[in-house]
Motif scaffolding. Structure first.
Motif, PDB file in Angstrom:
ATOM      1  N   GLY A 195       0.860  -1.185   0.000  1.00  0.00           N
ATOM      2  CA  GLY A 195       0.000   0.000   0.000  1.00  0.00           C
ATOM      3  C   GLY A 195       0.891   1.227   0.000  1.00  0.00           C
ATOM      4  N   ASP A 196       0.642   2.142   0.917  1.00  0.00           N
ATOM      5  CA  ASP A 196       1.473   3.345   0.985  1.00  0.00           C
ATOM      6  C   ASP A 196       2.479   3.295   2.132  1.00  0.00           C
ATOM      7  OD1 ASP A 196      -0.137   3.717   3.180  1.00  0.00           O
ATOM      8  OD2 ASP A 196      -1.060   5.568   2.471  1.00  0.00           O
ATOM      9  N   GLU A 197       2.716   2.098   2.664  1.00  0.00           N
ATOM     10  CA  GLU A 197       3.671   1.946   3.762  1.00  0.00           C
ATOM     11  C   GLU A 197       4.951   1.274   3.278  1.00  0.00           C
ATOM     12  OE1 GLU A 197       4.026   0.398   8.363  1.00  0.00           O
ATOM     13  OE2 GLU A 197       2.106   0.305   7.332  1.00  0.00           O
ATOM     14  N   LEU A 198       6.082   1.895   3.578  1.00  0.00           N
ATOM     15  CA  LEU A 198       7.374   1.299   3.263  1.00  0.00           C
ATOM     16  C   LEU A 198       7.618   0.157   4.239  1.00  0.00           C
ATOM     17  CD1 LEU A 198       9.959   1.601   1.494  1.00  0.00           C
ATOM     18  CD2 LEU A 198      10.916   2.919   3.379  1.00  0.00           C
ATOM     19  N   VAL A 199       7.781  -1.048   3.717  1.00  0.00           N
ATOM     20  CA  VAL A 199       7.991  -2.217   4.572  1.00  0.00           C
ATOM     21  C   VAL A 199       9.404  -2.757   4.458  1.00  0.00           C
ATOM     22  CG1 VAL A 199       5.549  -2.823   4.499  1.00  0.00           C
ATOM     23  CG2 VAL A 199       7.128  -3.899   2.876  1.00  0.00           C
ATOM     24  N   GLY A 200      10.217  -2.147   3.583  1.00  0.00           N
ATOM     25  CA  GLY A 200      11.593  -2.577   3.434  1.00  0.00           C
ATOM     26  C   GLY A 200      12.235  -1.910   2.238  1.00  0.00           C
ATOM     27  N   PHE A 201      13.455  -2.342   1.947  1.00  0.00           N
ATOM     28  CA  PHE A 201      14.159  -1.853   0.754  1.00  0.00           C
ATOM     29  C   PHE A 201      15.208  -2.865   0.332  1.00  0.00           C
ATOM     30  CE2 PHE A 201      16.621  -0.169   4.276  1.00  0.00           C
ATOM     31  CZ  PHE A 201      17.939  -0.252   3.869  1.00  0.00           C
ATOM     32  N   VAL A 202      15.589  -2.771  -0.924  1.00  0.00           N
ATOM     33  CA  VAL A 202      16.640  -3.634  -1.451  1.00  0.00           C
ATOM     34  C   VAL A 202      17.568  -2.775  -2.303  1.00  0.00           C
ATOM     35  CG1 VAL A 202      15.259  -4.393  -3.454  1.00  0.00           C
ATOM     36  CG2 VAL A 202      17.166  -5.806  -2.655  1.00  0.00           C
ATOM     37  N   GLU A 203      18.847  -2.989  -2.107  1.00  0.00           N
ATOM     38  CA  GLU A 203      19.888  -2.276  -2.858  1.00  0.00           C
ATOM     39  C   GLU A 203      20.732  -3.306  -3.592  1.00  0.00           C
ATOM     40  OE1 GLU A 203      24.211  -0.299  -2.143  1.00  0.00           O
ATOM     41  OE2 GLU A 203      23.160  -1.328  -0.525  1.00  0.00           O
ATOM     42  N   VAL A 204      20.969  -3.077  -4.885  1.00  0.00           N
ATOM     43  CA  VAL A 204      21.813  -3.987  -5.649  1.00  0.00           C
ATOM     44  C   VAL A 204      22.804  -3.201  -6.498  1.00  0.00           C
ATOM     45  CG1 VAL A 204      20.037  -5.785  -5.748  1.00  0.00           C
ATOM     46  CG2 VAL A 204      20.245  -4.180  -7.630  1.00  0.00           C
ATOM     47  N   ILE A 205      23.904  -3.862  -6.809  1.00  0.00           N
ATOM     48  CA  ILE A 205      24.924  -3.329  -7.708  1.00  0.00           C
ATOM     49  C   ILE A 205      25.021  -4.309  -8.879  1.00  0.00           C
ATOM     50  CG2 ILE A 205      27.303  -2.518  -7.971  1.00  0.00           C
ATOM     51  CD1 ILE A 205      25.812  -1.012  -5.769  1.00  0.00           C
ATOM     52  N   ARG A 206      24.720  -3.838 -10.062  1.00  0.00           N
ATOM     53  CA  ARG A 206      24.750  -4.665 -11.262  1.00  0.00           C
ATOM     54  C   ARG A 206      26.189  -4.790 -11.767  1.00  0.00           C
ATOM     55  NH1 ARG A 206      21.643  -2.697 -16.605  1.00  0.00           N
ATOM     56  NH2 ARG A 206      23.088  -0.996 -16.257  1.00  0.00           N
ATOM     57  N   HIS A 207      26.562  -6.002 -12.147  1.00  0.00           N
ATOM     58  CA  HIS A 207      27.898  -6.295 -12.690  1.00  0.00           C
ATOM     59  C   HIS A 207      29.019  -5.921 -11.707  1.00  0.00           C
ATOM     60  CE1 HIS A 207      26.067  -7.421 -16.420  1.00  0.00           C
ATOM     61  NE2 HIS A 207      25.534  -6.237 -16.587  1.00  0.00           N
ATOM     62  N   TRP A 208      28.860  -6.341 -10.454  1.00  0.00           N
ATOM     63  CA  TRP A 208      29.881  -6.116  -9.439  1.00  0.00           C
ATOM     64  C   TRP A 208      29.882  -7.302  -8.483  1.00  0.00           C
ATOM     65  CZ3 TRP A 208      30.788  -5.767  -4.238  1.00  0.00           C
ATOM     66  CH2 TRP A 208      32.002  -5.202  -3.874  1.00  0.00           C
TER      67      TRP A 208
END
Length: 194
Positions: free
Chosen positions: A93-106
């Motif tokens: 919905g409109d609640e942030l429940v987490g996050f994900v960070e990625v680095i492509r080709h590293w």
């Protein structure tokens, strides 16, 4: 260097806006890329990080700060370029429940490196981590040359280690000591999902 943080324990998902629990129960998870530090989504990320000190307290013996959100958005590991980095907020919905960070080709061209995957404590054990990884596989599926996924887990985070093992990641045997961390990091890898 913060690129090696991974945990699914000790975080609660509190964003600046809240939807009624009954509405959230039926709302699907969505991923929205966070690109700028002056966006509403970034402010939700700051609130999420500040409201959840457990991870930083357990691994670095300090409280989180707004700088942790800025690092999630902008900090790069050695030899990586800004165009390789992706930071997505995970929303119900409109609640942030987490996050994900990625680095492509590293760290090499055929890798996708998961720098962070955080799911709020009240949203854990509901299959959201698994769902986020499926969504990540869909989004990264068109990135040519990605054959392996890699990440590092703080060795003292037993629930995070168990989660990543359940997601088919294996311990490479490599350990990395990072400034500020109380214990080494465990390097883990798996074949990229098809």
């Amino acid at each position: 260097m913060r690129h090696a943080l991974n945990t699914l324990s000790g975080w609660m998902g509190l964003g600046p806006m809240h939807t009624e629990p009954a509405q959230l129960e039926h709302a699907p998870l969505t991923m929205r890329r966070i690109l700028e530090h002056n966006s509403r989504d970034f402010q939700a990320l700051v609130s999420f990080i500040l409201a959840n000190p457990q991870y930083r307290l357990e691994t670095e013996q300090r409280h989180p700060s707004r700088d942790d959100a800025l690092k999630a958005l902008y900090e790069l590991p050695p030899r990586a370029k800004a165009a390789q980095k992706y930071l997505w907020g995970i929303w119900r919905g409109d609640e942030l429940v987490g996050f994900v960070e990625v680095i492509r080709h590293w760290p090499q061209a055929h890798y996708l490196y998961i720098g962070q995957l955080m799911i709020g404590q009240r949203w854990q054990r509901l299959g959201h981590g698994r769902t986020v990884l499926r969504m990540l596989a869909e989004r990264s599926g068109s990135w040519s040359g990605i054959r392996r996924w890699r990440l590092a887990v703080v060795a003292s985070q037993s629930s995070a280690l168990a989660f990543w093992k359940a997601m088919s990641f294996t311990d490479t045997g490599q350990r990395e000591n990072m400034p500020g961390y109380l214990v080494p990091l465990v390097m883990m890898e798996r074949m990229a999902p098809r």
